[in-house]
Design a protein around this motif. Structure first.
Motif, PDB file in Angstrom:
ATOM      1  N   GLN A  77       0.813  -1.226   0.000  1.00  0.00           N
ATOM      2  CA  GLN A  77       0.000   0.000   0.000  1.00  0.00           C
ATOM      3  C   GLN A  77       0.846   1.274   0.000  1.00  0.00           C
ATOM      4  O   GLN A  77       0.308   2.359  -0.135  1.00  0.00           O
ATOM      5  CB  GLN A  77      -0.903   0.019   1.241  1.00  0.00           C
ATOM      6  CG  GLN A  77      -1.794  -1.197   1.380  1.00  0.00           C
ATOM      7  CD  GLN A  77      -2.833  -1.284   0.267  1.00  0.00           C
ATOM      8  OE1 GLN A  77      -3.347  -0.255  -0.166  1.00  0.00           O
ATOM      9  NE2 GLN A  77      -3.109  -2.486  -0.204  1.00  0.00           N
ATOM     10  N   GLN A  79       2.252   2.414   2.624  1.00  0.00           N
ATOM     11  CA  GLN A  79       2.216   3.074   3.936  1.00  0.00           C
ATOM     12  C   GLN A  79       3.533   2.888   4.680  1.00  0.00           C
ATOM     13  O   GLN A  79       3.944   3.718   5.475  1.00  0.00           O
ATOM     14  CB  GLN A  79       1.055   2.526   4.769  1.00  0.00           C
ATOM     15  CG  GLN A  79      -0.283   3.051   4.271  1.00  0.00           C
ATOM     16  CD  GLN A  79      -1.437   2.159   4.658  1.00  0.00           C
ATOM     17  OE1 GLN A  79      -1.250   1.005   5.022  1.00  0.00           O
ATOM     18  NE2 GLN A  79      -2.635   2.703   4.570  1.00  0.00           N
ATOM     19  N   SER A  80       4.165   1.732   4.440  1.00  0.00           N
ATOM     20  CA  SER A  80       5.503   1.533   5.001  1.00  0.00           C
ATOM     21  C   SER A  80       6.491   1.660   3.841  1.00  0.00           C
ATOM     22  O   SER A  80       6.099   1.746   2.682  1.00  0.00           O
ATOM     23  CB  SER A  80       5.613   0.154   5.646  1.00  0.00           C
ATOM     24  OG  SER A  80       5.377  -0.841   4.669  1.00  0.00           O
TER      25      SER A  80
END
Lengths: 214, 85
Positions: A77, A79-80
């Motif tokens: 995604q 996000q990391s």
């Protein structure tokens, strides 16, 4: 001259450049994924080798981790960081390798460890500053590998993730399915055990190793 | 009054600089007065540094080539065969 150039900003921002590579790879650009491989393969291989302590297992882990990452890029995604996501896959693969080794009786990461138990320190001696400079890269690698090899997998995996890969305590706990307290306890033991092993090699010449007076 | 046992228990947070300032000041006072704990702290810090500074070895060329050729045969979303973790 005052106009902004977002494309230039993007090109000079490593995180944005990496996300762009991931996007291209997600759309089937093998060359883009090849760039991600070239960037991270050495680190993934080193981590896998340190956890599994085996060259063949490390190569298997390397291949599986990148194949799975490539196959599941849709689930990344953003996000990391990409490397953190990749590390998670590689750690799981490494632990599976360890668990498959029936002869290794110390592979359980779920092993019950008393977190309140006092850490043990047996040997104390002053080191030289930068003792590693006395050795070649290859020699120092062998010294460090040998020391870490002597740790139980539960300790060395936590140490590698926290102190070599520089993941946070929370990321390490989440990745290994451990509590924060368990990560901290294992990290302390790992650090102290490695310190003891390395003291035998790195202690200043003429320095005596003393017992720890409690 | 911080003891050596207390210091060891707090060593991780002390090295990671996550102790609160009051406790940190007490721990610093302890290692300034206790040579053993000073050595433990210094050598543990160096242990971490030496591992952090270790460069990843170059991959054997055949390992790199095998990996690249496996990826070249795949397309995204069609391989891996396992959980995404």
């Amino acid at each position: 001259m005052d106009h902004e150039h977002p494309e230039v900003t993007s090109a000079t921002d490593p995180a944005a450049a990496e996300l762009a590579l991931v996007d291209r790879a997600r759309n089937g650009d093998v060359a883009a994924f090849g760039e991600l491989i070239s960037k991270y393969e050495r680190r993934v291989y080193r981590m896998a080798r340190q956890i599994t302590q085996n060259d063949e297992d490390a190569e298997d882990v390397l291949q599986e981790a990148f194949l799975k990452a490539f196959g599941h890029l849709d689930s990344f995604q953003g996000q990391s960081k990409f490397y953190t996501w990749l590390t998670r896959i590689a750690v799981n693969e490494s632990l599976m390798k360890l668990r498959k080794r029936k002869s290794d009786r110390t592979v359980s990461l779920d092993e019950n460890i008393e977190t309140d138990e006092e850490p043990i320190v047996r040997e104390i001696a002053v080191w030289d500053d930068n003792p590693e400079l006395r050795y070649s890269q290859e020699e120092i690698r062998q010294i460090l590998d040998k020391a870490i090899e002597g740790l139980k997998p539960i300790f060395r995996t936590v140490f590698i993730l926290r102190d070599v890969e520089e993941l946070s305590t929370e990321e390490t706990a989440e990745m290994l399915g451990l509590s924060i307290a368990a990560v901290k306890s294992r990290l302390l033991r790992a650090r102290l055990q490695l310190r003891e092993k390395l003291t035998r090699v790195f202690k200043r010449k003429g320095e005596q190793i003393l017992g720890y007076a409690k | 009054m911080i003891t050596c046992k207390d210091f060891l228990r707090e060593l991780n947070d002390f090295l990671d600089e996550t102790t609160d300032p009051v406790l940190r000041a007490e721990l610093e006072r302890h290692i300034n007065e206790c040579p053993n704990c000073w050595v433990i702290c210094d050598t543990t810090k160096k242990t971490i540094q030496v591992y952090k500074g270790m460069e990843a070895q170059n991959l054997p060329e055949p390992v790199h080539e095998r990996l690249m050729s496996m990826i070249a045969k795949k397309k995204p979303g069609c391989c891996g065969g396992g959980d995404t973790h």
